[in-house]
Design a protein around this motif. Structure first.
Motif, PDB file in Angstrom:
ATOM      1  N   GLY A  67      27.979 -17.665  25.631  1.00 34.18           N
ATOM      2  CA  GLY A  67      26.017 -17.869  25.422  1.00 34.18           C
ATOM      3  C   GLY A  67      26.040 -18.444  24.336  1.00 34.18           C
ATOM      4  N   GLY A  68      26.880 -19.200  23.932  1.00 36.01           N
ATOM      5  CA  GLY A  68      27.031 -20.233  22.571  1.00 36.01           C
ATOM      6  C   GLY A  68      26.721 -19.008  21.030  1.00 36.01           C
ATOM      7  N   VAL A  69      27.284 -18.238  20.789  1.00 41.76           N
ATOM      8  CA  VAL A  69      27.004 -17.875  19.511  1.00 41.76           C
ATOM      9  C   VAL A  69      28.786 -17.346  19.212  1.00 41.76           C
ATOM     10  CG1 VAL A  69      25.042 -16.829  19.891  1.00 41.76           C
ATOM     11  CG2 VAL A  69      27.169 -15.425  21.266  1.00 41.76           C
ATOM     12  N   ALA A  70      28.976 -16.542  18.439  1.00 42.50           N
ATOM     13  CA  ALA A  70      30.191 -15.536  18.178  1.00 42.50           C
ATOM     14  C   ALA A  70      30.659 -14.772  18.952  1.00 42.50           C
ATOM     15  CB  ALA A  70      30.190 -15.708  16.445  1.00 42.50           C
ATOM     16  N   SER A  71      30.200 -14.228  18.780  1.00 40.56           N
ATOM     17  CA  SER A  71      30.260 -12.960  19.629  1.00 40.56           C
ATOM     18  C   SER A  71      29.624 -12.006  20.608  1.00 40.56           C
ATOM     19  CB  SER A  71      31.023 -11.691  18.281  1.00 40.56           C
ATOM     20  OG  SER A  71      31.906 -10.628  19.281  1.00 40.56           O
ATOM     21  N   LEU A  98      24.502 -10.774  28.792  1.00 38.90           N
ATOM     22  CA  LEU A  98      24.847 -11.622  27.417  1.00 38.90           C
ATOM     23  C   LEU A  98      24.441 -11.078  25.764  1.00 38.90           C
ATOM     24  CD1 LEU A  98      26.399 -14.889  27.663  1.00 38.90           C
ATOM     25  CD2 LEU A  98      28.025 -12.810  28.466  1.00 38.90           C
ATOM     26  N   VAL A  99      24.858  -9.660  25.394  1.00 40.96           N
ATOM     27  CA  VAL A  99      24.314  -9.214  24.664  1.00 40.96           C
ATOM     28  C   VAL A  99      24.790  -9.736  22.783  1.00 40.96           C
ATOM     29  CG1 VAL A  99      24.143  -6.941  22.679  1.00 40.96           C
ATOM     30  CG2 VAL A  99      23.825  -7.397  25.383  1.00 40.96           C
ATOM     31  N   GLU A 100      24.480 -10.883  21.961  1.00 40.06           N
ATOM     32  CA  GLU A 100      24.963 -10.236  21.207  1.00 40.06           C
ATOM     33  C   GLU A 100      25.617 -10.177  20.110  1.00 40.06           C
ATOM     34  OE1 GLU A 100      24.315 -14.381  17.524  1.00 40.06           O
ATOM     35  OE2 GLU A 100      23.028 -14.204  18.551  1.00 40.06           O
ATOM     36  N   LEU A 101      26.729 -10.152  19.324  1.00 43.44           N
ATOM     37  CA  LEU A 101      27.650  -8.929  18.509  1.00 43.44           C
ATOM     38  C   LEU A 101      26.965  -9.979  17.100  1.00 43.44           C
ATOM     39  CD1 LEU A 101      30.109  -6.994  20.437  1.00 43.44           C
ATOM     40  CD2 LEU A 101      27.406  -6.632  20.321  1.00 43.44           C
ATOM     41  N   GLY A 102      26.536  -8.821  16.070  1.00 45.29           N
ATOM     42  CA  GLY A 102      26.754  -9.739  15.305  1.00 45.29           C
ATOM     43  C   GLY A 102      28.150  -8.699  13.584  1.00 45.29           C
ATOM     44  N   GLN A 103      28.011  -9.428  13.082  1.00 47.77           N
ATOM     45  CA  GLN A 103      29.669  -9.091  12.719  1.00 47.77           C
ATOM     46  C   GLN A 103      29.906  -7.306  12.559  1.00 47.77           C
ATOM     47  OE1 GLN A 103      32.385 -10.788  12.415  1.00 47.77           O
ATOM     48  NE2 GLN A 103      33.783  -9.235  11.784  1.00 47.77           N
TER      49      GLN A 103
END
Length: 236
Positions: free
Chosen positions: A221-225, A176-181
């Protein structure tokens, strides 16, 4: 934490917009960090779509590519098999020819770019062009002597919402790759630039579908996006 600033990405996109659907957020994240980004499109041709005419021409779709490339500030892009003889017909092209193109015969081949990261479609996509592209990339990146052939350290398969239509589910992505807004916003903007291919919801290429999938992968992944990928090789 993976350092995207030191990477050289090569994305294999069967058609214009696949790179945005599959990894549009990561492309912004990596480029913003300082990575080099190259996109190898395999084919483009006249395409049935939602326009008043019911189709867009290859030249119109190339115009969309140029707008998206400027938006992302790609280092380069190229189309390997342009025209209606190939568009939606890659499964009729000898696999040897596609694999050789990806491996060494294109200006953006693996041998030419020497990427640290290769990102390609998943082999379980229902689309015949995606299947042909995925299998060709697998062949082009076959294990061999690293002193004789370039081996990217990280090889990923990206997902698209419609991939799950196959009866052989790929399972949950294992990376999973976390994406910022800003990363997600850039993905939506890029998809809008592919105006001939955008659809209202419910559709696999609607903005709500892209947002929903990003939220789902983020939750896992426990993140927003986030965007989900299948790691095929990770040489640490």
């Amino acid at each position: 934490m993976f350092d995207w600033s030191k990477q050289r990405l090569l994305v294999i996109a069967p058609h214009p917009d696949d790179e945005v659907l599959g990894c549009g957020g990561l492309l912004h994240k990596a480029k913003t960090a300082g990575a080099e980004v190259y996109v190898q499109f395999l084919t483009v041709g006249d395409t049935a779509d939602v326009s008043d005419r019911g189709f867009s021409t290859a030249s119109e779709r190339v115009g969309e590519i140029k707008a998206v490339a400027d938006h992302y500030r790609w280092d380069d892009w190229q189309i390997a098999f342009p025209g209606d003889d190939y568009h939606l017909r890659l499964d009729a092209v000898p696999r040897f020819e596609i694999a050789n193109t990806v491996e060494r015969h294109s200006p953006l081949s693996i041998a030419s770019v020497e990427p640290t990261v290769v990102i390609a479609p998943h082999q379980l996509s229902y689309n015949q062009d995606h299947q042909a592209a995925a299998e060709a990339v697998h062949t082009a990146l076959r294990p061999s002597d690293t002193r004789r052939r370039h081996h990217p350290e990280l090889v990923l398969a990206y997902e698209e919402a419609a991939d799950q239509w196959r009866q052989e589910p790929a399972g949950t992505p294992n990376l999973l790759v976390e994406l910022g807004q800003a990363d997600f916003d850039a993905k939506i903007t890029a998809m809008r630039l592919y105006g001939s291919q955008c659809h209202d919801h419910p559709h696999t290429r609607s903005e709500l579908t892209l947002q929903s999938l990003a939220v789902l992968r983020g939750m896992q992944g426990g993140v927003a996006s986030a965007e989900g990928y299948y790691a095929m090789r990770w040489l640490a």
